[in-house]
Design a protein around this motif. Structure first.
Motif, short mmCIF file in Angstrom:
data_model
loop_
_atom_site.label_atom_id
_atom_site.label_comp_id
_atom_site.label_asym_id
_atom_site.label_seq_id
_atom_site.Cartn_x
_atom_site.Cartn_y
_atom_site.Cartn_z
N ILE A 44 0.86 -1.18 0.00
CA ILE A 44 0.00 0.00 0.00
C ILE A 44 0.89 1.23 0.00
CG2 ILE A 44 -1.97 -1.10 1.13
CD1 ILE A 44 -1.04 0.14 3.76
N GLU A 45 0.35 2.31 -0.51
CA GLU A 45 1.12 3.54 -0.59
C GLU A 45 0.89 4.39 0.65
OE1 GLU A 45 1.64 7.35 -3.65
OE2 GLU A 45 0.54 5.55 -4.26
N SER A 46 1.99 4.86 1.22
CA SER A 46 1.90 5.72 2.41
C SER A 46 1.23 7.03 2.03
CB SER A 46 3.31 5.98 2.97
OG SER A 46 3.26 6.94 4.00
N ASN A 47 0.14 7.34 2.74
CA ASN A 47 -0.62 8.54 2.43
C ASN A 47 -1.05 9.20 3.73
OD1 ASN A 47 -2.06 10.53 1.08
ND2 ASN A 47 -3.89 9.26 0.86
N ASP A 310 -3.56 14.96 12.72
CA ASP A 310 -3.05 15.15 11.36
C ASP A 310 -1.88 14.21 11.08
OD1 ASP A 310 -4.87 17.18 10.78
OD2 ASP A 310 -3.58 18.70 11.70
N ASN A 311 -1.62 13.99 9.77
CA ASN A 311 -0.45 13.26 9.27
C ASN A 311 -0.34 11.86 9.86
OD1 ASN A 311 0.40 15.51 7.69
ND2 ASN A 311 1.31 16.43 9.52
N ILE A 312 -1.41 11.11 9.73
CA ILE A 312 -1.44 9.73 10.23
C ILE A 312 -1.50 8.77 9.03
CG2 ILE A 312 -2.72 8.03 11.56
CD1 ILE A 312 -1.32 10.13 13.25
N VAL A 313 -0.62 7.76 9.04
CA VAL A 313 -0.64 6.71 8.03
C VAL A 313 -1.33 5.49 8.64
CG1 VAL A 313 0.72 5.21 6.54
CG2 VAL A 313 1.46 7.57 6.95
N THR A 314 -2.33 4.97 7.97
CA THR A 314 -3.08 3.81 8.46
C THR A 314 -2.67 2.57 7.68
OG1 THR A 314 -4.95 5.24 8.99
CG2 THR A 314 -5.37 2.87 8.91
N GLY A 359 4.03 8.61 -0.17
CA GLY A 359 4.28 7.83 -1.37
C GLY A 359 5.11 6.58 -1.19
N GLU A 360 5.66 6.33 -0.01
CA GLU A 360 6.44 5.12 0.19
C GLU A 360 5.52 3.90 0.17
OE1 GLU A 360 10.45 5.78 2.59
OE2 GLU A 360 8.69 6.12 3.84
N LEU A 361 6.09 2.77 -0.33
CA LEU A 361 5.33 1.54 -0.44
C LEU A 361 5.59 0.67 0.78
CD1 LEU A 361 5.85 0.69 -4.21
CD2 LEU A 361 3.98 1.95 -3.15
N GLY A 385 -7.03 2.70 4.09
CA GLY A 385 -6.80 3.71 5.12
C GLY A 385 -7.38 5.06 4.80
N THR A 386 -8.38 5.12 3.90
CA THR A 386 -9.03 6.40 3.62
C THR A 386 -10.24 6.54 4.54
OG1 THR A 386 -10.29 5.32 1.88
CG2 THR A 386 -8.28 6.46 1.23
#
Length: 387
Positions: A44-47, A310-314, A359-361, A385-386
Motif C-alpha cells: 500500500i502507498e503511504s498517504n 493530522d499526518n497519520i498513516v493507516t 508515497g512510500e510503499l 486507510g481512507t
C-alpha cells in the motif's frame, strides 16, 4: 574349453567398445546461470492524512430522573388515571391520582372559621388598646391596666397569625389530595389500586422522566488522551467540548442507532478496574418517532468521537512486524525494514504518526523469510486507510 574362453573375451571386448562409443558420442551440456526467485508482494502507498480517533465502550441506558411518587396526605383512593400503570406515559402536571377530600374540605372550613374568630378578637383587642391609651393620657386608669391591654392585643394578633397559617396548611393539604405528575415521563411500576387507603410518606409508584436518557460509559484512563478530557473536569462539558457519541444496539431483531453527546465525567476513578465513568446523553425527539431515545435498561455499544490527528498513516495490523517495525519497498523494488512511531492500535488497523514519508510503499503481505535489501515485485492495493 579354450573355445568358451575366447567367446567370453570377445563379448567383453564388444561391450567395452560400445561403451566407449556411447561416452564419446554423448551430447555436451552448455552451462547456464540460474535466475534468483523474486517474490511478489502486496503493498500500500503511504498517504498521511487526518484521522478522527474513536473510543469504543458499552453501557446500559438509564433515566435522567427516577423518583418515587409519595403522597403528602393520607386517605382513600377515589380515582386513578388510566396512565398510572406500568409503562404508562404522562405529561407534566397531569393528574395521576385523587384521594377522598371530604375531611380536608371540612378542615379548610374549620380553619376559615378560626380565622374569622381570630380577626374579630384582634379587632376588639386593638380597639380596647386604643381606648386604654386615651384613658391613660387623661390619667383615668393605672399603667398596669394599659399593660394588660397591650398584652391582650399582642396575643390576639399572634392568634390571628396562627389561624391564618392553619388555614394555608389546610388549603395545601386539600390541594395535595390530587397528585400531579412532577414532570413528563413514564411509570415504572405502581403499588396501589382504587379504594385502597394510602398513608402519607409511603411510596405508591415509581416514575421516571423521558425528556432525555443517559448512559454510563466506562473508559480506561489511558484512552482519555484520545478524547482530551481533563482529569480536573468539574460539572458538564461545554457544548463545543462535548464529543459526539454514537450508540448501537440490536433490539427486536433490528439494528438501531442513536446520536448523543458526552456531557460529563463522574468524580472518581474505579479503584478496582481503573476505569473512568463518563456519561452520555440522548435527547428524545417527539416530533419524529424514528428519533426517539433508546428504552430504559437497553444494553448498547458506544463509539465516542475523539481528537482529529493530522499526518497519520493507516496500515493493517498484519503489516506490523514486532512492536514497531514495517517493511518498506524502495524505488529499486528492494525490501527494507523500517522502525516507525505508533500512535494507536485500533481494531485491525495501526495508526502510524512518524517514520513514513508520502508515497512510500509498505508491504502488507506475510513474509516468512526476510533479507534486508531483497528484490521483490509489488502489487499495489488501492484506497486503504481512507477514513
Amino acid at each position: 574349453m579354450k573355445l568358451k574362453i575366447n567367446k567370453s573375451v570377445l563379448i567383453l571386448a564388444i561391450s567395452s567398445f560400445i561403451a566407449v562409443i556411447i561416452i564419446m558420442t554423448k551430447p555436451s551440456l552448455a552451462p547456464s546461470q540460474i535466475e534468483p526467485f523474486v517474490p511478489i508482494i502486496r503493498v500500500i502507498e503511504s498517504n498521511p492524512m487526518p484521522v478522527r480517533l474513536k473510543v469504543n465502550t458499552q453501557g446500559t441506558i438509564q433515566p435522567r430522573t427516577e423518583t418515587m411518587l409519595v403522597p403528602e396526605v393520607s386517605g382513600n383512593v377515589v380515582w386513578i388515571s388510566d396512565n398510572l400503570v406500568a409503562g404508562g406515559f404522562f405529561q407534566e402536571n397531569e393528574p395521576l391520582l385523587e384521594i377522598d377530600d371530604r375531611d380536608y374540605i371540612d378542615a379548610v372550613e374549620m380553619a376559615k372559621a378560626n380565622v374569622y374568630r381570630a380577626e374579630a378578637e384582634n379587632e376588639y383587642a386593638k380597639f380596647e388598646l386604643e381606648r386604654l391609651e386615651e384613658l391613660i393620657n387623661r390619667e383615668l386608669i393605672s399603667l398596669s391596666e394599659l399593660e394588660r391591654g397591650v398584652r391582650a392585643a399582642r396575643v390576639s394578633e399572634a392568634s390571628l397569625n396562627n389561624a391564618i397559617l392553619s388555614l394555608e396548611r389546610s388549603e395545601r393539604d386539600l390541594e395535595r389530595t390530587k397528585i400531579l405528575a412532577p414532570f413528563s415521563g413514564l411509570v415504572k411500576n405502581k403499588q396501589i389500586d382504587l379504594g385502597q387507603f394510602i398513608t402519607r410518606g409511603v411510596p405508591i409508584a415509581n416514575i421516571y422522566s423521558d425528556d432525555y436518557v443517559e448512559v454510563n460509559l466506562p473508559i480506561a484512563d489511558q484512552q482519555l488522551a484520545y478524547l482530551n478530557l481533563p482529569i480536573t473536569q468539574r460539572g458538564e462539558l461545554l457544548d463545543g467540548d462535548a464529543p459526539n457519541v454514537t450508540l448501537f444496539s440490536n433490539y427486536g431483531g433490528k439494528k438501531y442507532e442513536w446520536i448523543g453527546k458526552l456531557v460529563r465525567t463522574e468524580a472518581e476513578i474505579d479503584i478496582r478496574s481503573r476505569m473512568v465513568q463518563t456519561v452520555a446523553r440522548i435527547y428524545n425527539n417527539y416530533s419524529n418517532n424514528d428519533y426517539l431515545a433508546p428504552p430504559i435498561g437497553l444494553f448498547v455499544q458506544a463509539e465516542i468521537e475523539g481528537l482529529l490527528v493530522d499526518n497519520i498513516v493507516t496500515i493493517p495490523r498484519s503489516a506490523l512486524r514486532g512492536e514497531n517495525l514495517v517493511l518498506v519497498v524502495d524505488q529499486e523494488e528492494r525490501l527494507y525494514q523500517r522502525e516507525v512511531s505508533i500512535l494507536r492500535l485500533y481494531g485491525d488497523d495501526v495508526f502510524i504518526s512518524g517514520g513514513l514519508n508520502q508515497g512510500e510503499l509498505i508491504c502488507i503481505s506475510p513474509i516468512q523469510t526476510f533479507i534486508d535489501g531483497m528484490k521483490v515485485k509489488t502489487i499495489i492495493e488501492e484506497n486503504y486507510g481512507t477514513y
